[in-house]
Design a protein around this motif. Sequence first.
Motif, PDB file in Angstrom:
ATOM      1  N   ILE A   1       0.922  -1.127  -0.120  1.00 11.95           N
ATOM      2  CA  ILE A   1       0.198   0.140   0.125  1.00 11.95           C
ATOM      3  C   ILE A   1       0.690   1.259   0.091  1.00 11.95           C
ATOM      4  O   ILE A   1       1.720   1.423   0.877  1.00 11.95           O
ATOM      5  CB  ILE A   1      -1.033  -0.089   1.213  1.00 11.95           C
ATOM      6  N   VAL A   2       0.535   2.125  -1.123  1.00  9.06           N
ATOM      7  CA  VAL A   2       1.509   3.536  -1.011  1.00  9.06           C
ATOM      8  C   VAL A   2       0.565   4.608  -1.485  1.00  9.06           C
ATOM      9  O   VAL A   2       1.244   5.665  -1.397  1.00  9.06           O
ATOM     10  CB  VAL A   2       2.460   3.234  -2.220  1.00  9.06           C
ATOM     11  N   HIS A   3      -0.572   4.507  -1.862  1.00 11.36           N
ATOM     12  CA  HIS A   3      -1.399   5.442  -2.198  1.00 11.36           C
ATOM     13  C   HIS A   3      -2.698   5.660  -1.245  1.00 11.36           C
ATOM     14  O   HIS A   3      -3.333   4.584  -0.978  1.00 11.36           O
ATOM     15  CB  HIS A   3      -1.806   5.450  -3.592  1.00 11.36           C
ATOM     16  N   PRO A   4      -3.253   6.848  -1.322  1.00 13.92           N
ATOM     17  CA  PRO A   4      -4.657   6.994  -0.683  1.00 13.92           C
ATOM     18  C   PRO A   4      -5.886   6.177  -1.188  1.00 13.92           C
ATOM     19  O   PRO A   4      -6.646   5.985  -0.437  1.00 13.92           O
ATOM     20  CB  PRO A   4      -4.721   8.453  -0.592  1.00 13.92           C
ATOM     21  N   THR A   5      -5.747   6.054  -2.568  1.00 13.68           N
ATOM     22  CA  THR A   5      -6.954   5.291  -3.124  1.00 13.68           C
ATOM     23  C   THR A   5      -6.810   3.767  -2.454  1.00 13.68           C
ATOM     24  O   THR A   5      -8.192   3.215  -2.466  1.00 13.68           O
ATOM     25  CB  THR A   5      -6.661   4.879  -4.606  1.00 13.68           C
ATOM     26  N   GLU A   6      -5.737   3.309  -1.879  1.00 14.10           N
ATOM     27  CA  GLU A   6      -5.899   2.103  -1.404  1.00 14.10           C
ATOM     28  C   GLU A   6      -6.232   1.835  -0.062  1.00 14.10           C
ATOM     29  O   GLU A   6      -6.397   0.802   0.768  1.00 14.10           O
ATOM     30  CB  GLU A   6      -4.497   1.422  -1.477  1.00 14.10           C
ATOM     31  N   THR A   7      -6.611   2.945   0.592  1.00 15.58           N
ATOM     32  CA  THR A   7      -6.883   3.167   2.042  1.00 15.58           C
ATOM     33  C   THR A   7      -8.288   3.906   2.451  1.00 15.58           C
ATOM     34  O   THR A   7      -8.903   3.882   3.208  1.00 15.58           O
ATOM     35  CB  THR A   7      -5.894   4.037   2.951  1.00 15.58           C
ATOM     36  N   ASN A   8      -9.018   4.288   1.225  1.00 19.30           N
ATOM     37  CA  ASN A   8     -10.061   5.138   1.378  1.00 19.30           C
ATOM     38  C   ASN A   8     -11.418   4.410   0.621  1.00 19.30           C
ATOM     39  O   ASN A   8     -11.352   3.768  -0.186  1.00 19.30           O
ATOM     40  CB  ASN A   8      -9.777   6.290   0.532  1.00 19.30           C
ATOM     41  N   PRO A   9     -12.092   3.900   1.679  1.00 18.67           N
ATOM     42  CA  PRO A   9     -13.444   3.167   1.347  1.00 18.67           C
ATOM     43  C   PRO A   9     -14.112   3.727  -0.037  1.00 18.67           C
ATOM     44  O   PRO A   9     -14.855   3.071  -0.503  1.00 18.67           O
ATOM     45  CB  PRO A   9     -14.593   3.194   2.547  1.00 18.67           C
ATOM     46  N   GLU A  10     -14.072   4.852  -0.345  1.00 16.10           N
ATOM     47  CA  GLU A  10     -14.838   5.408  -1.421  1.00 16.10           C
ATOM     48  C   GLU A  10     -13.930   5.343  -2.774  1.00 16.10           C
ATOM     49  O   GLU A  10     -14.461   5.870  -3.748  1.00 16.10           O
ATOM     50  CB  GLU A  10     -15.002   7.061  -1.245  1.00 16.10           C
ATOM     51  N   ARG A  11     -12.708   4.872  -2.704  1.00 18.24           N
ATOM     52  CA  ARG A  11     -11.963   4.718  -3.913  1.00 18.24           C
ATOM     53  C   ARG A  11     -11.666   3.178  -4.266  1.00 18.24           C
ATOM     54  O   ARG A  11     -11.964   2.273  -3.616  1.00 18.24           O
ATOM     55  CB  ARG A  11     -10.500   5.216  -3.533  1.00 18.24           C
ATOM     56  N   TYR A  12     -11.385   3.139  -5.707  1.00 16.08           N
ATOM     57  CA  TYR A  12     -11.546   1.848  -6.197  1.00 16.08           C
ATOM     58  C   TYR A  12     -10.476   0.647  -5.615  1.00 16.08           C
ATOM     59  O   TYR A  12     -10.781  -0.402  -5.760  1.00 16.08           O
ATOM     60  CB  TYR A  12     -11.351   1.902  -7.752  1.00 16.08           C
ATOM     61  N   ASP A  13      -9.464   1.219  -5.135  1.00 11.77           N
ATOM     62  CA  ASP A  13      -8.427   0.022  -4.680  1.00 11.77           C
ATOM     63  C   ASP A  13      -8.668  -0.312  -3.310  1.00 11.77           C
ATOM     64  O   ASP A  13      -7.903  -1.116  -2.725  1.00 11.77           O
ATOM     65  CB  ASP A  13      -7.111   0.876  -4.794  1.00 11.77           C
ATOM     66  N   TYR A  14      -9.758   0.279  -2.536  1.00  5.69           N
ATOM     67  CA  TYR A  14      -9.666  -0.065  -1.144  1.00  5.69           C
ATOM     68  C   TYR A  14      -9.980  -1.329  -0.673  1.00  5.69           C
ATOM     69  O   TYR A  14      -9.542  -1.928   0.270  1.00  5.69           O
ATOM     70  CB  TYR A  14     -10.961   1.039  -0.601  1.00  5.69           C
ATOM     71  N   GLU A  15     -10.666  -2.199  -1.611  1.00  2.84           N
ATOM     72  CA  GLU A  15     -11.223  -3.679  -1.244  1.00  2.84           C
ATOM     73  C   GLU A  15      -9.882  -4.415  -1.266  1.00  2.84           C
ATOM     74  O   GLU A  15      -9.625  -5.275  -0.362  1.00  2.84           O
ATOM     75  CB  GLU A  15     -12.271  -3.996  -2.067  1.00  2.84           C
ATOM     76  N   ARG A  16      -9.013  -4.237  -2.119  1.00  4.59           N
ATOM     77  CA  ARG A  16      -7.711  -5.021  -2.194  1.00  4.59           C
ATOM     78  C   ARG A  16      -6.930  -4.656  -1.094  1.00  4.59           C
ATOM     79  O   ARG A  16      -6.227  -5.393  -0.150  1.00  4.59           O
ATOM     80  CB  ARG A  16      -6.886  -4.647  -3.558  1.00  4.59           C
ATOM     81  N   GLY A  17      -6.737  -3.172  -0.771  1.00  6.27           N
ATOM     82  CA  GLY A  17      -6.193  -2.707   0.384  1.00  6.27           C
ATOM     83  C   GLY A  17      -6.847  -3.677   1.725  1.00  6.27           C
ATOM     84  O   GLY A  17      -5.919  -3.917   2.852  1.00  6.27           O
ATOM     85  N   ARG A  18      -8.037  -3.687   2.058  1.00  8.45           N
ATOM     86  CA  ARG A  18      -8.686  -4.277   3.132  1.00  8.45           C
ATOM     87  C   ARG A  18      -8.297  -5.570   3.277  1.00  8.45           C
ATOM     88  O   ARG A  18      -7.884  -6.452   4.484  1.00  8.45           O
ATOM     89  CB  ARG A  18      -9.878  -3.961   3.311  1.00  8.45           C
TER      90      ARG A  18
END
Length: 296
Positions: free
Chosen positions: A19-36
């Motif tokens: 994880i390096v970007h806010p899209t990966e930690t924000n529930p409203e962004r596309y990468d979040y599900e992978r991040g969680r």
Amino acid sequence: MTGPLRVLISADMEGIAGIVHPTETNPERYDYERGRRLMTAEVNAAIAGVLDAEPDAAVRVADAHGSFRNLLPEELDRRARLVRGKPRPMGMLGGLGLPTFSDAGGSDDASGSGEEGGVVLFVGYHARAGAGPAVLAHTMSDTVLDVRINGRSLGEIGLNAAVAGHHGAPAVLLSGDDAACAELNALVPAALTVPVKFALGQAAAETIHPEEARENLRAGAAVAVARRAQVPPFTLTGPLQVEVDIYSPTTVDLAVLVPGVSRAPGARTVTFTAEDMPQAYSLIQLLVQLGTIKPA
């Protein structure tokens, strides 16, 4: 009769491998599900490591990122209890000090260290603002720019370690980027750290493979728990003089409505005196929540 070791795993998201970007930690962004999913897998590795060393340990996991509703409950190791949702007492350390599990025995507090006490592990943590290069570094959400206690700047790592230390629980392990690891070791030199990526900037890092990160974290958690007696709690003795730099002038205006909080010279700083770390931490949490209120 000595009860089982009580372990609290406080899990954030910015310090997870890959994880390096806010899209990966924000529930409203596309990468979040992978991040969680990555976050849940690393927490499971930490749980496994704790139980490798202490099979009878009573393990709680505090979901400690954003909404505190990121970990996937159905995918979490069933041997641990999950503390999720907010607002809640103890914030990122939710569960610290709660009565132990009904089938676990022992006393009803999380104080002390060693066989009869509790320990805390920080998984997926990030460095404080200004620590760069550091991945997704910030002090507390996007509301609080800096916290100084008796003149010492502390981020979430230091604040949480000090609250745990107040309860006698040492922070025995941290995983995250190299800047976060260095931050804990500056406060608790004996703590074990597991770097899972190496910061190149606020949103860039060289990261190890998630599976390797989990292997390292499992091994590290086992070692950290086994050598917990060698790690002293990080403590700050009250009274504590607290200075908080706040991003929004509106939040400053709201903060000074709280009894005991004063505006310091300058546009962004408020101050207060706390008897101890739990009191300071509770008021800092309130200031963070005030930052979510928009001007009328």
